[in-house]
Each structure stands twice: as structure tokens, then as C-alpha cells.
Design a protein around this motif. Structure first.
Motif, short mmCIF file in Angstrom:
data_model
loop_
_atom_site.label_atom_id
_atom_site.label_comp_id
_atom_site.label_asym_id
_atom_site.label_seq_id
_atom_site.Cartn_x
_atom_site.Cartn_y
_atom_site.Cartn_z
N GLN A 269 18.61 16.26 71.99
CA GLN A 269 17.64 15.29 72.47
C GLN A 269 16.43 16.02 73.03
O GLN A 269 16.58 16.94 73.83
N SER A 270 15.26 15.63 72.60
CA SER A 270 14.05 16.21 73.15
C SER A 270 13.78 15.59 74.51
O SER A 270 13.66 14.37 74.63
N SER A 271 13.73 16.41 75.53
CA SER A 271 13.54 15.89 76.88
C SER A 271 13.02 16.99 77.78
O SER A 271 13.35 18.16 77.61
N SER A 272 12.23 16.60 78.75
CA SER A 272 11.75 17.54 79.74
C SER A 272 12.39 17.31 81.10
O SER A 272 11.95 17.84 82.10
N GLN A 273 13.46 16.50 81.11
CA GLN A 273 14.10 16.15 82.38
C GLN A 273 15.61 16.31 82.32
O GLN A 273 16.34 15.41 81.90
N PRO A 274 16.13 17.45 82.76
CA PRO A 274 17.59 17.59 82.86
C PRO A 274 18.11 16.78 84.04
O PRO A 274 17.49 16.74 85.10
N VAL A 275 19.25 16.13 83.84
CA VAL A 275 19.87 15.31 84.90
C VAL A 275 21.37 15.62 84.97
O VAL A 275 22.21 14.72 85.09
N SER A 276 21.71 16.87 84.90
CA SER A 276 23.12 17.27 84.89
C SER A 276 23.81 16.87 86.19
O SER A 276 23.27 17.03 87.28
N ALA A 277 25.02 16.34 86.06
CA ALA A 277 25.85 15.93 87.20
C ALA A 277 27.24 15.60 86.68
O ALA A 277 27.47 15.57 85.47
N ASP A 278 28.16 15.34 87.58
CA ASP A 278 29.54 15.05 87.18
C ASP A 278 29.72 13.56 86.96
O ASP A 278 30.18 12.83 87.83
N TYR A 279 29.39 13.09 85.75
CA TYR A 279 29.46 11.66 85.44
C TYR A 279 30.88 11.21 85.10
O TYR A 279 31.19 10.03 85.22
N ASP A 280 31.73 12.13 84.65
CA ASP A 280 33.09 11.73 84.25
C ASP A 280 34.15 12.05 85.29
O ASP A 280 35.33 11.77 85.09
N GLY A 281 33.74 12.63 86.41
CA GLY A 281 34.65 12.81 87.53
C GLY A 281 35.72 13.87 87.37
O GLY A 281 36.77 13.79 88.01
N ASP A 282 35.46 14.90 86.53
CA ASP A 282 36.47 15.94 86.33
C ASP A 282 36.22 17.18 87.18
O ASP A 282 36.89 18.19 87.02
N GLY A 283 35.25 17.11 88.08
CA GLY A 283 34.98 18.24 88.96
C GLY A 283 34.01 19.25 88.39
O GLY A 283 33.73 20.27 89.02
N LYS A 284 33.46 18.97 87.21
CA LYS A 284 32.48 19.85 86.58
C LYS A 284 31.24 19.05 86.24
O LYS A 284 31.32 17.89 85.82
N ALA A 285 30.08 19.68 86.39
CA ALA A 285 28.84 19.02 86.03
C ALA A 285 28.75 18.86 84.51
O ALA A 285 29.09 19.79 83.77
N ASP A 286 28.34 17.70 84.06
CA ASP A 286 28.12 17.46 82.64
C ASP A 286 26.68 17.81 82.29
O ASP A 286 25.75 17.46 83.03
N HIS A 287 26.48 18.48 81.16
CA HIS A 287 25.13 18.76 80.70
C HIS A 287 24.50 17.44 80.27
O HIS A 287 25.06 16.71 79.46
N ALA A 288 23.34 17.13 80.83
CA ALA A 288 22.73 15.84 80.56
C ALA A 288 21.21 15.92 80.67
O ALA A 288 20.67 16.70 81.47
N VAL A 289 20.54 15.11 79.86
CA VAL A 289 19.08 15.01 79.91
C VAL A 289 18.69 13.54 79.86
O VAL A 289 19.47 12.68 79.42
N ARG A 290 17.49 13.26 80.32
CA ARG A 290 16.96 11.89 80.27
C ARG A 290 15.69 11.90 79.45
O ARG A 290 14.77 12.67 79.71
N ASN A 291 15.67 11.04 78.45
CA ASN A 291 14.51 10.91 77.57
C ASN A 291 14.06 9.46 77.59
O ASN A 291 14.70 8.59 76.99
N GLY A 292 12.98 9.18 78.29
CA GLY A 292 12.58 7.79 78.47
C GLY A 292 13.61 7.06 79.30
O GLY A 292 13.98 7.49 80.39
N SER A 293 14.13 5.98 78.78
CA SER A 293 15.18 5.24 79.49
C SER A 293 16.57 5.64 79.05
O SER A 293 17.56 5.11 79.57
N ASN A 294 16.68 6.58 78.11
CA ASN A 294 17.98 7.01 77.59
C ASN A 294 18.52 8.21 78.36
O ASN A 294 17.82 9.21 78.54
#
Length: 370
Positions: A269-294
Motif C-alpha cells: 500500500q502506498s502510504s506516508s503514514q505508518p500506524v503500527s500497533a497491536d490490533y490483534d492483541g497478541d502482544g506484538k505490534a502489527d505492521h500497518a499503514v493508513r492511506n486515506g481512510s483505509n
């Protein structure tokens, strides 16, 4: 019949006195044991256990009553503290046997007045705190390690960090660290339960970190000029990992703090905004980006990538654990109306909408717990 009955009666006359004597002796014995604390027992306050005749039992004894029972296997050592993260942010430090954490507080910093406005919630009260002036940059974190986020700002004009410690309401030592053009990336890099002051300099790709554990300076070259810093606890060891998001390659590059190995993860995904955090609750940060509203999230628990469309592209990302279920909630704050739009992971991803803040504020949700 009468002869048999007579014989049975004589037998009972012999047995009954003996039974009464046995019962009497038994009751006396029980009384003596109870008076002298000779029965196996457990102290309700301390949890300490004793065996027969008051003998102390080891912590791994499998039975208080059976002295021949094999001991239990030695349990895994318990941490005295648990470090709770949402991506690169150290949210809280909990005693190992404490109750579940409270949800993150909705909060904003108002540059025009330098005031922090904390909405409060369960186990946290509403508060307004003046700390900082117009032109400062909020850098919230738990700098004193008491499990509460401290009011803290970075002053570009002097490159100083000003921290108001929640543990004693005193000023932390003022530290000059970084330059105005640096990316401010405070997080717990050394795993001591305290936020470390840190910056990343795009010009040379160097991470400059002041370790709170010993106040030593640490430098690490990692990243290129166009990268965006994205530190988070990707390996789940309780320490933030140095990491960058490279938009041109759609890849995260990180150094695992657990073994110093390099990790490269692609999020297509092309994005300039990383939003990594633990979204699935396993104790590890998930690699994540935000592109627009996605929101495009690669879950660390199963390596599956999910895409979630949430609110408006112009909103500000404010992901955090707002419902206290141990999972980071996708969330945004809208500058035009001061509304928070939270996708509650604990409530079937339903919308929680709250007005807190005014246009021009800077949203800074965290665990303030005042």
C-alpha cells in the motif's frame, strides 16, 4: 430368636463403649492439633503454606496433606512488571498480578494556551493541566515508570524536553536532546518500563536515544532520508524496536531488540503514514499503514493482511486501546468538530463517537490515570 437377640445385644454393649472412647480420643486429638496449628494450612494474607505439625512447605509442593506427593515442576519466572504497548507507545506499566488495565483517556493539548485537557474515564478523572507554551510539541510518555503518562513537551527553540512527573508532580531534569527538524520518537527502547527521550534525524539516518535505565546516550544509524520512523515492539519482548517505513518500496525495515536481527515486512500500500500497533492483541505490534481512510494491517498473529475503511481521510489517526481489551482500536479525531471516532474492538467493532477538543487542538490519547 430371643437367644440371637440377646447375643446381639451383648455385642453392641461391648462395641458402643469402645466407639465412644474412640470418638472422644479423636475429638481430643483434633482439638490438640487445631490448638497447635498442626494441620496443613495456608495463610490467607501471605499465601504461605504449612504441612503436618506446622512444617513449612516449598512453593512448588503439590499437596499440603500428602507428605509423599511429588513436587510440582518449577514454574516459569514471573515478571514483576508487565509493559503494555500500542505500537511504539508505552501505554502503561502494570504489576504482574494487577487487574486489567483501564481504557486509554481521551485527551488533547491546546497550543494556544499550553493546556492539557484529559477527559478521564474508568479509574481516571477529568483534568486540565497547564504545561507548555505555543510552539512547543507534546511528547507524552511514562518517563518516571509509575504506569501513568506524564505531561511532557519538546521545545524546538531550545531543543529541551520538559516533563512533569505524575509520580510526585515534580519537574524531571530538563534535558536538551535533538534539533527542531528531528522526528521525535520517544519510546521504551531499553525495556525498563520508562519512556526514553529519542529522536530520528532524516539528514543522517541516525537514531539518538537517551536510555532512562542509566541515562547513557545511544546512537544507531538506520534508515534513509525519505523514510518515516515507525518504532514499535514488533517482536513482543517489551522493548520498542528501531524501525522505518519506506514508502517507495512499501516496506517496513526494523531491528529486533530481542536478537538484533533485521526484519523486512512488505505492506502493499502506498502510504506516508505508518500506524503500527497491536490490533490483534497478541502482544506484538502489527505492521500497518493508513492511506486515506483505509487502514491496511498485517496481523502478526497470522501474517494475514486486512483492510479497514474508517471515517474521513482528513481525520487524524489516534489509534489506542480505548475499551481495555488489550487490542488497539482503530480511531480518528476530526479537527473540524473535535469528535473522536473509535472502532471498538471489544464491542463488535461498533462506533463510539465522543466530542472532546476544539479545532486547533492536538489529540494525545494515553493512560493518564489522574
Amino acid at each position: 430368636m430371643s437367644l440371637q437377640y440377646s447375643q446381639l445385644f451383648k455385642k453392641r454393649r461391648k462395641i458402643l463403649p469402645r466407639a465412644f472412647i474412640f470418638l472422644f480420643v479423636t475429638l481430643i486429638t483434633i482439638g490438640v492439633f487445631a490448638k497447635n496449628n498442626w494441620f496443613p494450612s495456608m495463610d490467607a494474607l501471605t499465601g504461605a503454606r504449612t504441612g503436618w505439625f506446622g512444617s513449612e512447605l516449598p512453593s512448588n509442593a503439590s499437596s499440603s496433606w500428602n507428605p509423599l506427593a511429588a513436587p510440582l515442576p518449577t514454574p516459569a519466572p514471573q515478571l514483576s512488571k508487565e509493559y503494555i504497548y500500542a505500537g511504539q507507545r508505552l501505554l502503561a506499566v502494570e504489576d504482574t498480578f494487577a487487574t486489567a488495565i483501564a481504557p486509554a483517556d481521551l485527551a488533547v493539548w491546546r497550543p494556544s494556551t499550553g493546556t492539557w485537557w484529559v477527559m478521564g474515564g474508568p479509574n481516571s478523572q477529568q483534568i486540565a493541566q497547564s504545561w507548555g507554551t505555543n510552539g512547543d510539541k507534546p511528547v507524552p510518555g511514562d518517563y518516571d515508570g509509575d504506569g501513568k503518562t506524564d505531561f511532557s513537551i519538546f521545545r524546538p527553540s531550545s531543543s529541551q524536553w520538559f516533563v512533569l512527573q505524575s509520580s510526585d508532580s515534580a519537574w524531571a531534569p530538563i534535558i536538551s536532546w535533538g534539533i527542531p527538524t528531528d522526528f521525535r520518537v520517544p519510546a521504551d527502547y531499553d525495556g525498563d518500563g520508562k519512556t526514553d527521550r529519542a529522536v530520528w534525524r532524516a539528514a543522517d539516518g541516525v537514531w539518538y536515544i537517551v536510555r532512562s535505565s542509566d541515562q547513557s546516550s545511544y546512537y544507531q544509524t538506520y534508515g534513509a532520508y525519505a523514510d518515516i520512523p515507525a518504532p514499535a515492539d514488533y517482536d513482543g519482548d517489551g522493548r520498542a524496536d528501531i524501525a522505518v517505513w519506506r514508502t517507495s518500496e512499501q516496506k517496513f525495515y526494523s531491528i529486533n531488540s530481542s536478537d538484533s536481527s533485521v526484519s523486512v515486512v512488505t505492506v502493499s500500500q502506498s502510504s506516508s503514514q505508518p500506524v503500527s500497533a497491536d490490533y490483534d492483541g497478541d502482544g506484538k505490534a502489527d505492521h500497518a499503514v493508513r492511506n486515506g481512510s483505509n487502514w491496511v494491517i498485517r496481523q502478526s498473529s497470522n501474517a494475514q493482511t486486512i483492510t479497514v475503511s474508517w471515517q474521513d481521510a482528513a481525520d487524524i489517526a489516534v489509534q489506542n486501546d480505548y475499551d481495555g481489551d488489550g487490542k488497539t482500536d482503530i480511531a480518528t479525531w476530526r479537527n473540524s468538530n473535535g469528535n473522536w471516532y473509535i472502532r471498538q474492538s471489544a464491542n463488535r467493532n461498533s462506533l463510539r463517537q465522543v466530542q472532546w477538543g476544539i479545532p486547533g487542538d492536538i489529540p494525545i490519547p494515553a493512560y493518564y490515570r489522574r
